[in-house]
Design a protein around this motif. Structure first.
Motif, PDB file in Angstrom:
ATOM      1  N   VAL A 435       7.343 -18.051   0.521  1.00 17.71           N
ATOM      2  CA  VAL A 435       6.492 -18.518   1.382  1.00 17.71           C
ATOM      3  C   VAL A 435       5.432 -17.420   1.983  1.00 17.71           C
ATOM      4  O   VAL A 435       5.739 -16.334   2.009  1.00 17.71           O
ATOM      5  N   PRO A 436       4.402 -17.902   2.569  1.00 22.31           N
ATOM      6  CA  PRO A 436       3.344 -16.649   3.104  1.00 22.31           C
ATOM      7  C   PRO A 436       4.216 -15.874   3.939  1.00 22.31           C
ATOM      8  O   PRO A 436       4.923 -16.213   4.875  1.00 22.31           O
ATOM      9  N   GLU A 437       3.631 -14.689   4.063  1.00 24.93           N
ATOM     10  CA  GLU A 437       4.022 -13.637   4.986  1.00 24.93           C
ATOM     11  C   GLU A 437       3.560 -14.172   6.329  1.00 24.93           C
ATOM     12  O   GLU A 437       2.609 -14.729   6.629  1.00 24.93           O
ATOM     13  N   GLY A 438       4.927 -13.897   7.403  1.00 26.99           N
ATOM     14  CA  GLY A 438       4.536 -14.272   8.645  1.00 26.99           C
ATOM     15  C   GLY A 438       4.982 -15.710   8.881  1.00 26.99           C
ATOM     16  O   GLY A 438       5.261 -16.036  10.333  1.00 26.99           O
ATOM     17  N   SER A 439       5.170 -16.553   8.078  1.00 22.73           N
ATOM     18  CA  SER A 439       5.362 -17.993   8.283  1.00 22.73           C
ATOM     19  C   SER A 439       6.788 -18.332   8.654  1.00 22.73           C
ATOM     20  O   SER A 439       6.928 -19.130   9.639  1.00 22.73           O
TER      21      SER A 439
END
Length: 472
Positions: A435-439
């Motif tokens: 999943v995207p970084e920071g999500s």
């Protein structure tokens, strides 16, 4: 010797031990002979003290206590060996020692209760067919340009400037005198607050807020008073949050003349012949760093999932060992920072550090136990050839091998290789969604915020939702 076992919580085994009279008498005689040989009593040669004189000098209660301590230790050691118990750490006496002491007679048997820690009882309910999420770290190739700019800045030539005011990015040479405002409102100088011919780069983040910005825009030989305040979290408590007055004179302005980003530059700052090769190496470096961070996130997600499916009774002996390890690491870090730990670490502080370290120690042990159970169930191990190659590779990178404990090094590397092998196997039998970084961090923060929401606010929101539904 009769021994009755009982399974106790937290990976302990309770033992009821019946000590025969023969063992009791033998221990009594052994301790008596040892103590009589070593005691010094004026008027008697060592080892020639009569028993009545010895008992009078030592005291019968003290002597019996010494015998009982030896007897209990010997009985526990024999019971553990007799029952093939894989004990770790020392025993814990469950019987009241004073009560045992009052009962004890060397010609009679004795029954006592102890508990011993044994290896953790571990159950891993599931470790295959799991689905986990991990943040994917994409390479930030803008770092390549930032790194090259930093290399340029390091090789920059400083050129004097006389035809304009100072600006951000310049190098300024200043004299300054700093004062802070005391409680009465008077300005007083403070230690380290003044300097002459001080060279400073005008870039954000240097010194306290407002200092650099106040110099930018000054002309040569200009003087000014700059009123700013030290941050509340300033490193010097006696200055934190106080208003400050800096009298500044700008003596020189220099600007950086950067070298060209060409092949000559690449050769000067690196081992590469061309700027293209240097750029490619930096791109490879930051891509690998991103890949490694992604892999670390995947590993963490898998381990966290294992721990969620882990039931483990961890004995206090192991927890204390792990706490001691974490405490030692912290103390070593303090020492490396030049802190006198002997003055800093009072008994109260050490006790607090132990309490604070305990949750982390338990978490670390759970992670280790979960991975170890996977290795046990699946027969995962480290090949001797792979370990030998890793040891040779590591030793070749160490400058002073005489400071290395070879046995400890082999142990550490074996653990690292085994963990890598287990995690590789786990990734193959489970699903890791990127999943995207920071999500994930954002989702955790939102979940925490929802959990902290006051009940009356939650209820109000619920009423609004009901009303909205009714309106529809």
């Amino acid at each position: 010797m009769k021994v009755i076992q009982e399974v106790l919580p937290d990976s302990q085994v309770g033992l009821e031990i019946e000590i025969p009279s023969e063992m009791s008498q033998k221990t009594y005689d052994k301790v008596l002979q040892q103590m009589m040989r070593t005691i010094n009593i004026p008027g008697f040669r060592k080892g020639k003290v009569p028993k009545p004189v010895f008992l009078q000098r030592v005291g019968i209660p003290q002597f019996k206590a010494a015998v009982l301590e030896e007897l209990v230790q010997s009985a526990v050691d024999q019971a553990i060996k007799q029952e093939n118990i894989d004990a770790i750490g020392n025993y814990q006496l469950k019987s009241d020692f004073e009560a045992l002491l009052s009962q004890y007679e060397p010609t009679q048997g004795l029954t006592l209760q102890v508990s011993v820690d044994v290896p953790p009882r571990v159950t891993l309910k599931q470790y295959k067919d799991l689905t986990v999420q991990a943040e994917e770290i994409l390479p930030d190739l803008e770092q390549v340009d930032k790194t090259l700019e930093r290399y340029q800045s390091n090789l920059a030539t400083l050129v004097p400037v006389e035809d304009r005011p100072s600006q951000m990015g310049d190098i300024a040479v200043i004299d300054f005198v700093g004062k802070v405002q005391d409680e009465s409102g008077e300005w007083e100088a403070f230690e380290g607050g003044s300097a002459e011919d001080f060279q400073v780069e005008l870039s954000e983040g240097r010194f306290i807020p407002g200092f650099i910005e106040g110099i930018a825009g000054m002309a040569l030989e200009e003087s000014k008073d700059l009123e700013i305040s030290f941050p509340d979290d300033y490193s010097q408590p006696d200055l934190a949050g106080k208003p400050a007055l800096f009298s500044i004179t700008l003596k020189e302005i220099k600007e950086k003349e950067l070298p060209d980003l060409d092949d000559d530059f690449a050769q000067e700052v690196s081992e590469y012949e061309t700027i293209a090769e240097l750029r490619a190496s930096l791109e490879e470096r930051y891509t690998k760093e991103a890949t490694d961070r992604t892999q670390t996130n995947k590993n963490e997600a898998l381990i966290n999932a294992l721990v969620e499916h882990l039931d483990a009774e961890i004995p206090n002996t192991l927890i204390q060992r792990e706490v001691d390890f974490l405490l030692t690491q912290t103390i070593m870090q303090f020492s490396r920072q030049g802190i006198d730990v002997n003055k800093l670490l009072t008994r109260e502080i050490v006790d607090n550090m132990r309490k604070q370290a305990r949750p982390e120690a338990v978490d670390r042990l759970k992670r280790t136990l979960a991975l170890g159970e996977v290795a046990k169930q699946e027969g995962i191990s480290v090949d001797d050839d792979a370990l030998e190659a890793k040891v040779e590779e590591t030793m070749a990178e160490i400058e002073d091998v005489n400071q290395i404990d070879p046995e400890r090094l082999v142990q550490v590397l074996k653990e690292e290789l085994l963990q890598e092998k287990i995690l590789t196997w786990l990734e193959g039998v489970n699903t890791v969604e990127l999943v995207p970084e920071g999500s994930l961090k954002k989702a955790d923060e939102e979940a925490a915020a929802d959990a902290d929401e006051p009940e009356d606010v939650a209820a109000e929101n619920a009423v609004v939702d009901v009303d909205a539904t009714a309106a529809e």
